[in-house]
Design an enzyme around this catalytic site. Structure first.
Site, PDB file in Angstrom:
ATOM      1  CB  VAL A 131      88.291  21.508  54.355  1.00 12.47           C
ATOM      2  CG1 VAL A 131      89.638  20.922  54.753  1.00 12.47           C
ATOM      3  CG2 VAL A 131      87.663  22.252  55.527  1.00 12.47           C
ATOM      4  CB  SER A 132      84.844  21.408  50.099  1.00 13.57           C
ATOM      5  OG  SER A 132      85.873  21.522  49.138  1.00 13.57           O
ATOM      6  CB  THR A 133      81.931  20.137  53.856  1.00 20.22           C
ATOM      7  OG1 THR A 133      82.743  19.026  54.262  1.00 20.22           O
ATOM      8  CG2 THR A 133      81.573  19.977  52.386  1.00 20.22           C
TER       9      THR A 133
ATOM     10  CD  GLN B 119      85.976  18.119  52.839  1.00 20.35           C
ATOM     11  OE1 GLN B 119      85.933  19.316  52.584  1.00 20.35           O
ATOM     12  NE2 GLN B 119      86.333  17.215  51.938  1.00 20.35           N
TER      13      GLN B 119
ATOM     14  CB  VAL C 292      84.508  28.393  51.574  1.00 20.81           C
ATOM     15  CG1 VAL C 292      84.154  29.305  52.726  1.00 20.81           C
ATOM     16  CG2 VAL C 292      85.960  28.596  51.160  1.00 20.81           C
TER      17      VAL C 292
END
Length: 217
Positions: free
Chosen positions: A88-90, A93, A112
């Site tokens: 996931v990006s953050t 999340q 990341v």
């Protein structure tokens, strides 16, 4: 483990190789006994009459063989595992929705950005998988960084190692060398996935901008 008594004298030692591959040097002492030792390290295994030495080494061989038989082979233990990569990006999340219905033996997970080149868990995952494993990825956009070629390159690298790759959202699985058509389809789908991600970011940015404008008026 058998050897003839007259093969070992005070002036003539004898080298024998045990079934476990270890070489033993047999020598006869002044008192007439037989000594068995490692010719490299000098470690002594036993000392006594011929029959006693034979019995000891034979028993030791049998014990070593049994331990080797009972010890599971690491490669065989590993082979055929179901490996999952989740991203996931953050930090905010949740990863719980990715591969939730897939039975996995090991999971590599990280939080990341999609454009971040440094993905330690992805690298660890690609190094961990072995011939016969299946790498499960929720969707193509989980692995793409700089373009659609990322997906094609990853699949080719894994297939060369004998690892199958399955993208669940797209319903695609690659078990061997890809044809030109498969590469093309994979590249197109990866590009679409990347475009969808960019469109979502644009909408989010537009929403934030609209909310700020509404507050300021």
């Amino acid at each position: 483990m058998y050897f003839k008594a007259n093969e070992v004298t005070k002036s003539k030692n004898k080298l024998v190789e045990l079934s476990n591959g270890l070489v033993i040097e047999l020598s006869r002492s002044e008192g007439g006994g037989i000594k068995a030792e490692n010719p490299v390290t000098g470690d002594s295994f036993c000392y006594g009459q011929v029959s006693s030495v034979r019995s000891h080494l034979s028993r030791w061989e049998a014990e070593e063989h049994q331990e080797q038989q009972e010890k599971p082979d690491e490669a065989m233990q590993h082979k055929g595992q179901q490996i999952g990569y989740i991203r996931v990006s953050t930090a905010e999340q949740s990863t719980s929705r990715q591969l939730a219905d897939v039975q996995l033996d090991k999971v590599f997970e990280e939080k990341v950005s999609a454009k971040t080149v440094d993905r330690p868990q992805l690298q660890a995952c690609l190094e961990y998988v072995r011939d016969g494993d299946v790498l499960h990825v929720h969707s193509l956009d989980r692995i793409c960084r700089s373009g659609a070629g990322d997906a094609v390159g990853l699949v080719e690298k894994m297939n060369k190692k004998g690892v199958s790759v399955q993208f669940h959202k797209e319903g695609m699985r690659f078990d061997g060398a890809m044809s030109a058509a498969q590469k093309g389809v994979l590249g197109i789908l990866a590009a679409v996935a990347q475009m969808e991600r960019e469109l979502i970011k644009e909408r989010q940015a537009e929403g934030i901008a609209a909310a700020k404008a509404a507050v300021s008026t």
